[in-house]
Design an enzyme around this catalytic site. Structure first.
Site, PDB file in Angstrom:
ATOM      1  N   HIS A   1       2.715  -7.337   7.957  1.00 48.26           N
ATOM      2  CA  HIS A   1       1.756  -8.319   8.475  1.00 48.26           C
ATOM      3  C   HIS A   1       1.356  -7.974   9.909  1.00 48.26           C
ATOM      4  O   HIS A   1       0.189  -8.065  10.296  1.00 48.26           O
ATOM      5  CB  HIS A   1       2.373  -9.717   8.502  1.00 48.26           C
ATOM      6  CG  HIS A   1       2.776 -10.261   7.174  1.00 48.26           C
ATOM      7  ND1 HIS A   1       4.088 -10.430   6.823  1.00 48.26           N
ATOM      8  CD2 HIS A   1       2.038 -10.685   6.115  1.00 48.26           C
ATOM      9  CE1 HIS A   1       4.156 -10.954   5.610  1.00 48.26           C
ATOM     10  NE2 HIS A   1       2.930 -11.102   5.148  1.00 48.26           N
TER      11      HIS A   1
ATOM     12  N   VAL B   1       3.317  -0.688   4.779  1.00 49.34           N
ATOM     13  CA  VAL B   1       4.371  -0.300   5.730  1.00 49.34           C
ATOM     14  C   VAL B   1       5.690  -0.299   4.958  1.00 49.34           C
ATOM     15  O   VAL B   1       5.977  -1.225   4.190  1.00 49.34           O
ATOM     16  CB  VAL B   1       4.426  -1.272   6.931  1.00 49.34           C
ATOM     17  CG1 VAL B   1       5.525  -0.850   7.904  1.00 49.34           C
ATOM     18  CG2 VAL B   1       3.076  -1.304   7.636  1.00 49.34           C
TER      19      VAL B   1
ATOM     20  N   GLN C   1      -2.501  -2.812   1.580  1.00 43.85           N
ATOM     21  CA  GLN C   1      -2.614  -2.020   0.349  1.00 43.85           C
ATOM     22  C   GLN C   1      -1.470  -2.312  -0.617  1.00 43.85           C
ATOM     23  O   GLN C   1      -1.592  -2.121  -1.824  1.00 43.85           O
ATOM     24  CB  GLN C   1      -2.657  -0.526   0.713  1.00 43.85           C
ATOM     25  CG  GLN C   1      -2.651   0.434  -0.448  1.00 43.85           C
ATOM     26  CD  GLN C   1      -3.865   0.274  -1.366  1.00 43.85           C
ATOM     27  OE1 GLN C   1      -4.943  -0.104  -0.915  1.00 43.85           O
ATOM     28  NE2 GLN C   1      -3.671   0.553  -2.640  1.00 43.85           N
TER      29      GLN C   1
ATOM     30  N   SER D   1       7.811  -9.939   1.916  1.00 43.99           N
ATOM     31  CA  SER D   1       8.638 -11.116   2.210  1.00 43.99           C
ATOM     32  C   SER D   1       9.672 -11.316   1.112  1.00 43.99           C
ATOM     33  O   SER D   1      10.774 -11.810   1.347  1.00 43.99           O
ATOM     34  CB  SER D   1       7.761 -12.365   2.328  1.00 43.99           C
ATOM     35  OG  SER D   1       6.735 -12.125   3.271  1.00 43.99           O
TER      36      SER D   1
END
Ligand code: PAF
Length: 292
Positions: free
Chosen positions: A34, A173, A145, A183
């Site tokens: 994020h 990432v 992505q 998450s």
């Protein structure tokens, strides 16, 4: 950084922000993925807004809405130092007031892959993103992505409904062992965590086979499946090699292709993907300082 909860306050603060505005929609419990979207928005735009809202309409019955991780104060502390102007943290009734009955359905591209296992998921995503775009009127909206099908659905919706904005998709990432940041990784038990890199390994195995000259998509899909089968606790939900815009399954891999997969690991459902475009693999980036 101004933090607001109501639609009225959001509109009032938004009206004062200089353009172009970049919006990063999130469901909170923020991680480096994020934050990379926020940094990109900061670099591109005069103002940056973030929404933090666990959107109930994108969770099906029996899914993880109740246990989805939430940590608002921690999220705000992560956003403060990186130059966010406005954060919207609405309660559910502010987004879906009593009597609410309007939904956005993106037809074809919502059906395969995630849509098969989660039939109402993309209706909820498209609806909440449409509302966010109406409320914030951003010039650019930033998505990862990692949720490849979501980016296809959102792009389609923005085009079909004439939202005047650019949808910016940023690289996945990854942790040091390749696990895509999510998450939902918080659900993994210490025993499951090392196994979770099998998604990345399966995508890598398909890439290696392609590099060796294998272009038959069925064979490449079975390479991914075999790698997943090496970890008996990980159960495959799907492996796919599809056209990145239509999401139709491919017979051969010649040009652009989206390699994606979903795996259940105990109580956790994980997804990942690689995008092959112009003969290059976009695998995402390993986060600085991340540990396997
Ligand atoms: O990717 C997410 O976190 C959510 O699907 C989004 C785009 C914020 C909509 O609720």
């Amino acid at each position: 950084m101004i933090i607001v909860k109501s639609v009225a306050d959001l509109r009032r603060v938004r009206a004062e922000l200089p353009g172009p505005l970049g919006l990063v929609p999130t469901m909170g419990f923020l991680h480096e993925g994020h934050l990379s979207l926020v940094r990109r928005a900061r670099a591109d735009c005069a103002s940056v807004a973030v929404s933090i809202f666990v959107n109930p309409t994108q969770f099906g019955p029996g899914e993880d809405l109740e246990r989805y991780p939430r940590a608002l104060e921690r999220d705000l502390n992560l956003l403060r130092p990186i130059g966010v102007d406005l954060v919207w943290t609405p309660p559910p009734e502010e987004v879906y007031p009593s009597g609410y009955q309007t939904f956005v359905t993106v037809e074809q591209v919502s059906r395969p892959l995630e849509g098969k296992a989660r039939p109402i998921h993309f209706r909820g995503v498209a609806t909440v993103v449409a509302k966010l775009l109406n409320l914030f009127e951003p010039h650019r909206a930033y998505f990862g992505q990692k949720d490849a099908q979501q980016t296809v659905v959102v792009r389609r919706m923005a085009r079909d409904l004439d939202f005047p904005l650019e949808v910016v998709v940023c690289p996945t990432v990854r942790e040091a062992d390749g696990l895509a940041m999510s998450s939902r990784n918080a659900y993994l038990t210490p025993g499951e965590r090392p196994v979770a890199s099998v998604l990345y390994r399966a995508l890598g195995a398909a890439k290696e086979a392609l590099d060796r000259g294998e272009h038959d998509a069925d064979i490449l899909r079975s390479v991914m499946s075999r790698t997943l089968a090496d970890e008996p606790v990980a159960s495959e939900e799907y492996v796919s090699i599809a056209h990145p815009a239509t999401l139709d399954e491919l017979e051969t891999v010649e040009g652009e292709a989206l390699f994606s997969l979903a795996v259940r690991l105990g109580r956790t459902r994980l997804i990942d993907n690689f995008l092959l475009h112009e003969d290059e693999w976009s695998t995402g980036i390993i986060a600085e300082g991340s540990r396997a």
